[in-house]
Design a protein around this motif. Structure first.
Motif, mmCIF file in Angstrom:
data_model
loop_
_atom_site.group_PDB
_atom_site.id
_atom_site.type_symbol
_atom_site.label_atom_id
_atom_site.label_comp_id
_atom_site.label_asym_id
_atom_site.label_seq_id
_atom_site.Cartn_x
_atom_site.Cartn_y
_atom_site.Cartn_z
ATOM 1 N N ALA A 1 25.154 34.295 40.793
ATOM 2 C CA ALA A 1 24.504 34.561 41.902
ATOM 3 C C ALA A 1 24.901 34.325 43.271
ATOM 4 N N GLU A 2 26.110 35.079 43.565
ATOM 5 C CA GLU A 2 26.768 34.796 44.876
ATOM 6 C C GLU A 2 27.680 35.891 45.349
ATOM 7 N N CYS A 3 27.477 36.430 46.454
ATOM 8 C CA CYS A 3 28.318 37.731 47.125
ATOM 9 C C CYS A 3 29.873 37.416 46.661
ATOM 10 N N PRO A 4 30.497 38.444 46.051
ATOM 11 C CA PRO A 4 31.905 38.504 45.455
ATOM 12 C C PRO A 4 32.752 38.521 46.680
ATOM 13 N N LEU A 5 32.370 38.649 48.115
ATOM 14 C CA LEU A 5 33.174 38.506 49.018
ATOM 15 C C LEU A 5 33.207 37.343 50.001
ATOM 16 N N CYS A 6 31.805 36.954 50.371
ATOM 17 C CA CYS A 6 31.671 35.821 51.302
ATOM 18 C C CYS A 6 31.080 34.595 50.514
ATOM 19 N N ARG A 7 30.686 34.798 49.088
ATOM 20 C CA ARG A 7 30.137 33.525 48.431
ATOM 21 C C ARG A 7 28.789 33.041 48.787
ATOM 22 N N GLN A 8 28.100 33.845 49.736
ATOM 23 C CA GLN A 8 26.835 33.544 49.946
ATOM 24 C C GLN A 8 25.894 33.961 48.739
ATOM 25 N N SER A 9 24.594 33.297 48.730
ATOM 26 C CA SER A 9 23.531 33.394 47.784
ATOM 27 C C SER A 9 23.203 34.620 47.683
ATOM 28 N N GLN B 1 35.600 27.154 35.756
ATOM 29 C CA GLN B 1 36.736 26.304 36.377
ATOM 30 C C GLN B 1 37.939 27.269 36.722
ATOM 31 N N THR B 2 38.349 28.156 35.594
ATOM 32 C CA THR B 2 39.577 28.682 35.795
ATOM 33 C C THR B 2 39.300 29.968 36.575
ATOM 34 N N SER C 1 40.661 31.564 44.054
ATOM 35 C CA SER C 1 41.351 30.928 45.332
ATOM 36 C C SER C 1 42.455 31.291 45.481
ATOM 37 N N TRP C 2 43.349 31.612 44.571
ATOM 38 C CA TRP C 2 44.840 32.055 44.425
ATOM 39 C C TRP C 2 44.878 33.653 44.641
ATOM 40 N N PHE C 3 44.133 34.304 43.958
ATOM 41 C CA PHE C 3 44.416 35.887 43.940
ATOM 42 C C PHE C 3 43.386 36.584 44.482
ATOM 43 N N GLY C 4 42.248 35.923 44.617
ATOM 44 C CA GLY C 4 41.128 36.494 45.202
ATOM 45 C C GLY C 4 40.166 37.298 44.094
ATOM 46 N N THR C 5 39.026 37.981 44.764
ATOM 47 C CA THR C 5 37.957 38.442 43.790
ATOM 48 C C THR C 5 38.520 39.871 43.048
ATOM 49 N N ARG C 6 39.402 40.430 43.749
ATOM 50 C CA ARG C 6 39.503 41.876 43.159
ATOM 51 C C ARG C 6 40.611 41.623 42.005
ATOM 52 N N TRP C 7 41.624 40.785 42.217
ATOM 53 C CA TRP C 7 42.395 40.470 41.253
ATOM 54 C C TRP C 7 41.661 39.857 39.693
ATOM 55 N N LEU C 8 40.595 38.967 40.061
ATOM 56 C CA LEU C 8 39.919 38.292 38.940
ATOM 57 C C LEU C 8 39.248 39.344 38.184
ATOM 58 N N THR C 9 38.392 40.263 38.985
ATOM 59 C CA THR C 9 37.712 41.138 38.378
ATOM 60 C C THR C 9 38.336 42.283 37.712
#
Length: 320
Positions: free
Chosen positions: A300-308, A34-35, A41-49
């Protein structure tokens, strides 16, 4: 005068401790997921990675601080009706040690380790030895827990902090035994130590065969991956790997002749470094193979578009 009777609680059983630990792992994993969704949603996938280790550290610290730090049961302990013995739970030092010791040292080794290795190359061997020693100590503690039934975590064994239970022991019921698991873990540890000492022992002397001798030209010589074994004796895999990134047999692209602006576009969005083993997902995004494979095993989802994301359908691309 009336004498107050202080009730005595039996020690927690093995099954209760194991279930409590599993429930805590489930709740921590749910809180982490959840975090991650909120921060993504706030900072993006790059920041989270980039800050995934810090996020995991904060999640675990918050969970332990709101439970053990406040002298209350964790959700797993509440589920199994167990808790830390009040004799040790009232001590702030013991509570701080129970929270910080299992969390802070692994974070320091994983996050600050590479920078320390770059400054002092000798520290890498010491740090690796320390990590291996901690892993072996944790496995030995787990084996002792399965045999003796107390101290599931190494920190609790070192501090001598047991679990107690509010469930009375039924004398007519025999609790399950996990001694066989402990013995199997000890056997595995012994096997790993045996292989370690075998690897450290000096190899037997090999007779050097002259390249011009008739035996060197024997066509019946054993081969490995299409190469004669004699040619692999002085083989340097790191040198071959370093050259394969720029000029590999599987690509006709010479990266040394590519302009810097074009090479900058070959950056992997997960590791933020130049792709050396490019692959494409079903949704059409390019990543480094190791990065997207590690990502797909966790989510199991794309880190950019969230597709499976299906790891079996990743396609390698050699010239892009």
């Amino acid at each position: 005068m009336f004498q107050t009777h202080v009730p005595s609680f039996p020690p927690a059983q093995q099954a209760q401790i194991i279930r409590a630990h599993q429930r805590d792992l489930i709740h921590v994993s749910s809180l982490r997921e959840q975090t991650d969704n909120i921060l993504r949603s706030w900072f993006g996938t790059r920041w989270l990675t980039r800050f995934d280790k810090e996020v995991e550290l904060c999640v675990r610290l918050v969970y332990e601080a709101l439970t053990t730090g406040r002298v209350i049961q964790t959700l797993g302990e509440e589920y199994t009706n167990t808790w830390v013995h009040p004799k040790w739970a009232r001590s702030p030092r013991i509570r701080a040690a129970l929270i910080l010791l299992p969390i802070i040292p692994p974070y320091i080794l994983t996050r600050l380790g590479p920078s320390l290795y770059a400054r002092c190359p000798r520290s890498k061997g010491i740090a690796n030895a320390a990590v291996n020693a901690l892993e072996v100590a944790g496995e030995v503690n787990l084996a002792l827990f399965y045999i003796s039934g107390v101290y599931y975590r190494l920190v609790r064994r070192l501090l001598g902090v047991p679990h107690i239970s509010a469930t009375p022991i039924d004398p007519n019921t025999r609790p399950p035994s996990y001694s066989l698991l402990g013995i199997l873990i000890l056997v595995r540890i012994g096997y790993r130590l045996l292989n370690y000492f075998r690897a450290r022992s000096p190899p037997p002397a090999l007779s050097i065969v002259d390249e011009k001798s008739p035996s060197a030209d024997n066509s019946d010589e054993a081969q490995l991956d299409g190469r004669p074994v004699s040619t692999l004796l002085n083989y340097d895999p790191e040198a071959d790997l370093a050259s394969s990134d720029e000029k590999g047999d599987l690509t006709i692209l010479d990266l040394e002749t590519v302009p810097g602006s074009v090479r900058a576009s070959r950056t992997c969005t997960l590791c933020l470094e130049e792709r050396t083993a490019t692959c494409v997902t079903e949704c059409g995004h390019l990543f480094d193979w190791n990065c997207i494979y590690s990502w797909g095993r966790e989510k199991a989802e794309c880190p950019l578009c969230r597709q499976s994301l299906n790891l079996t359908k990743l396609l390698p691309i050699y010239n892009l």
